[in-house]
Design an enzyme around this catalytic site. Structure first.
Site, short mmCIF file in Angstrom:
data_model
loop_
_atom_site.label_atom_id
_atom_site.label_comp_id
_atom_site.label_asym_id
_atom_site.label_seq_id
_atom_site.Cartn_x
_atom_site.Cartn_y
_atom_site.Cartn_z
N GLY A 178 29.67 -25.97 -59.86
CA GLY A 178 30.51 -25.00 -60.56
C GLY A 178 31.15 -25.56 -61.82
N GLU A 187 23.82 -28.49 -55.88
CA GLU A 187 24.05 -27.58 -54.75
C GLU A 187 23.01 -27.68 -53.65
OE1 GLU A 187 24.62 -26.82 -57.92
OE2 GLU A 187 26.35 -25.47 -58.11
N1 CAA Z 1 34.98 -29.89 -53.68
C1 CAA Z 1 36.05 -30.35 -52.99
N2 CAA Z 1 36.50 -31.60 -53.12
C2 CAA Z 1 35.87 -32.42 -53.98
C3 CAA Z 1 34.76 -32.00 -54.72
C4 CAA Z 1 34.32 -30.67 -54.56
N3 CAA Z 1 33.32 -30.15 -55.26
N4 CAA Z 1 34.32 -33.04 -55.46
C5 CAA Z 1 35.16 -34.07 -55.20
N5 CAA Z 1 36.09 -33.70 -54.31
C6 CAA Z 1 37.16 -34.49 -53.74
C7 CAA Z 1 36.65 -35.46 -52.66
O1 CAA Z 1 36.47 -34.80 -51.44
C8 CAA Z 1 37.76 -36.49 -52.66
O2 CAA Z 1 38.84 -35.94 -51.97
P1 CAA Z 1 39.54 -36.75 -50.73
O3 CAA Z 1 40.12 -37.98 -51.40
O4 CAA Z 1 40.57 -35.80 -50.23
O5 CAA Z 1 38.45 -37.09 -49.78
C9 CAA Z 1 38.16 -36.58 -54.11
O6 CAA Z 1 37.72 -35.35 -54.72
C10 CAA Z 1 37.52 -37.72 -54.87
O7 CAA Z 1 36.11 -37.61 -54.71
P2 CAA Z 1 35.20 -38.81 -54.17
O8 CAA Z 1 35.97 -39.72 -53.27
O9 CAA Z 1 33.95 -38.22 -53.60
O10 CAA Z 1 34.90 -39.57 -55.54
P3 CAA Z 1 33.63 -40.47 -55.89
O11 CAA Z 1 33.95 -41.17 -57.15
O12 CAA Z 1 33.23 -41.30 -54.72
O13 CAA Z 1 32.45 -39.42 -56.13
C11 CAA Z 1 31.46 -37.41 -57.03
C12 CAA Z 1 32.52 -38.53 -57.22
C13 CAA Z 1 30.06 -37.99 -57.15
C14 CAA Z 1 31.71 -36.38 -58.12
C15 CAA Z 1 31.65 -36.77 -55.62
O14 CAA Z 1 33.02 -36.43 -55.45
C16 CAA Z 1 30.83 -35.55 -55.39
O15 CAA Z 1 29.63 -35.64 -55.17
N6 CAA Z 1 31.47 -34.35 -55.40
C17 CAA Z 1 30.81 -33.10 -55.07
C18 CAA Z 1 29.92 -32.63 -56.21
C19 CAA Z 1 29.20 -31.36 -55.80
O16 CAA Z 1 28.41 -31.34 -54.88
N7 CAA Z 1 29.47 -30.26 -56.52
C20 CAA Z 1 28.88 -28.98 -56.24
C21 CAA Z 1 29.81 -28.16 -55.38
S1 CAA Z 1 29.04 -26.71 -54.75
C22 CAA Z 1 29.16 -25.56 -55.99
O17 CAA Z 1 29.63 -25.84 -57.08
C23 CAA Z 1 28.63 -24.20 -55.60
C24 CAA Z 1 28.55 -23.19 -56.68
O18 CAA Z 1 27.73 -23.28 -57.60
C25 CAA Z 1 29.36 -21.98 -56.60
#
Ligand code: CAA
Length: 276
Positions: free
Chosen positions: A129, A152
């Site tokens: 997103g 995703e």
């Molecule tokens: N949703 C909720 N929380 C998120 C998030 C997300 N998309 N991305 C990061 N966070 C949160 C983590 O859960 C973490 O929170 P906690 O400390 O409470 O556990 C905090 O942010 C820090 O993140 P990380 O510890 O994971 O940080 P990192 O440096 O190890 O990794 C990252 C960074 C690679 C960006 C990793 O956070 C990640 O992969 N995030 C998810 C990315 C993702 O999959 N995005 C797509 C979402 S689905 C979508 O968007 C659907 C749509 O089209 C409508």
């Protein structure tokens, strides 16, 4: 930590006070900087954040002092790391549909069709997103540390905020398929090479670069820019003939004071002043 009601920042915008928890708004010199502000969650977009951004944009739309919007993410790690996975992890099919539809209506379509230019200053992770939000903007400037992707399918879902459509429009169907199917992240240099972002700059000059571009835009006719946004978008709207919309919008310009000012200024060999 959630701020108590009394501690939330108040924003005086168009004749009203708005209170936001997950975004911040800074309006000066004709530019509104809208910052997604949930850095502990890497600025992930939950329902409340989308609603707050919607409210802020609707309000800025009426504010004649604002000619350009710059969208960015708080702190330097993330622009927006996607929709909030924690919020939708146990959703049903119906709730999933509503999430995508409401999100698209409230924020992503609003940004794409916004009558004032929206520049995304992509300052870190722009995933799911988050990249979809950047792609809704009219122009994208990325910092060298930005990482972009639509991960995703790694979560068992597909992009739901317009990503399957806008990514293919920006980079072509083949590259969009590759990025979506692999769920991979690309660097800002690769994003620049494939046309996903307009330019790449060091993070410490990202906001300055966006503001410089905004100031160039602010010299031009707001009404003509609004017409240009409509005409360009029309070419990407199914069932709408972009060339016809261009003719209509071109013609409308001739009835505006701004057209008189622009052409008169040219003939008088002076700079046009569209923001009196
Ligand atoms: N949703 C909720 N929380 C998120 C998030 C997300 N998309 N991305 C990061 N966070 C949160 C983590 O859960 C973490 O929170 P906690 O400390 O409470 O556990 C905090 O942010 C820090 O993140 P990380 O510890 O994971 O940080 P990192 O440096 O190890 O990794 C990252 C960074 C690679 C960006 C990793 O956070 C990640 O992969 N995030 C998810 C990315 C993702 O999959 N995005 C797509 C979402 S689905 C979508 O968007 C659907 C749509 O089209 C409508």
């Amino acid at each position: 930590m959630l701020l108590g009601y009394a501690q939330l920042p108040l924003y005086l915008t168009q004749n009203s006070f708005l209170m936001f928890e997950n975004i911040s708004l800074d309006i000066s010199n004709g530019v509104a900087i809208l910052t997604i502000n949930r850095p502990k969650q890497l600025n992930a977009l939950n329902k409340q954040t989308i609603e707050e951004a919607h409210k802020a944009l609707k309000n800025i739309e009426l504010n004649e002092a604002v000619g350009v919007v710059v969208l960015t993410g708080a702190e330097d790690k993330a622009f927006v790391a996607g929709a909030d996975i924690k919020e939708f992890a146990d959703f049903t099919i119906a709730q999933g549909g509503t999430l995508a539809q409401r999100g698209q209506e409230l924020l992503f379509d609003l940004v794409e069709h916004y009558p004032k230019p929206v520049i995304a200053a992509v300052n870190g992770f722009a995933l799911g997103g988050g990249l979809e939000l950047a792609m809704s903007a009219h122009i994208r400037i990325a910092s060298t540390n930005a990482k972009m992707g639509l991960p995703e399918v790694s979560l068992g879902v597909i992009p739901g905020y317009g990503g399957t459509q806008r990514l293919a429009q920006l980079v072509g169907k083949g590259k969009a398929n590759e990025l979506i199917f692999t769920a991979g992240m690309i660097s800002s240099e690769e994003a620049f090479r494939c046309g996903l972002v307009n330019s790449v700059v060091e993070q410490d000059v990202l906001m300055d670069t966006a503001l410089k571009m905004a100031s160039k835009i602010l010299r031009n006719s707001p009404m003509a820019i609004r017409s240009a946004i409509k005409a360009v978008n029309a070419g990407y709207t199914s069932g709408v003939n972009g060339y016809e919309v261009e003719i209509e919008e071109f013609a409308k310009c001739f009835g505006t004071e701004e057209f008189k000012e622009g052409t008169t200024a040219f003939l008088e060999k002076r700079k046009a002043n569209f923001r009196k």
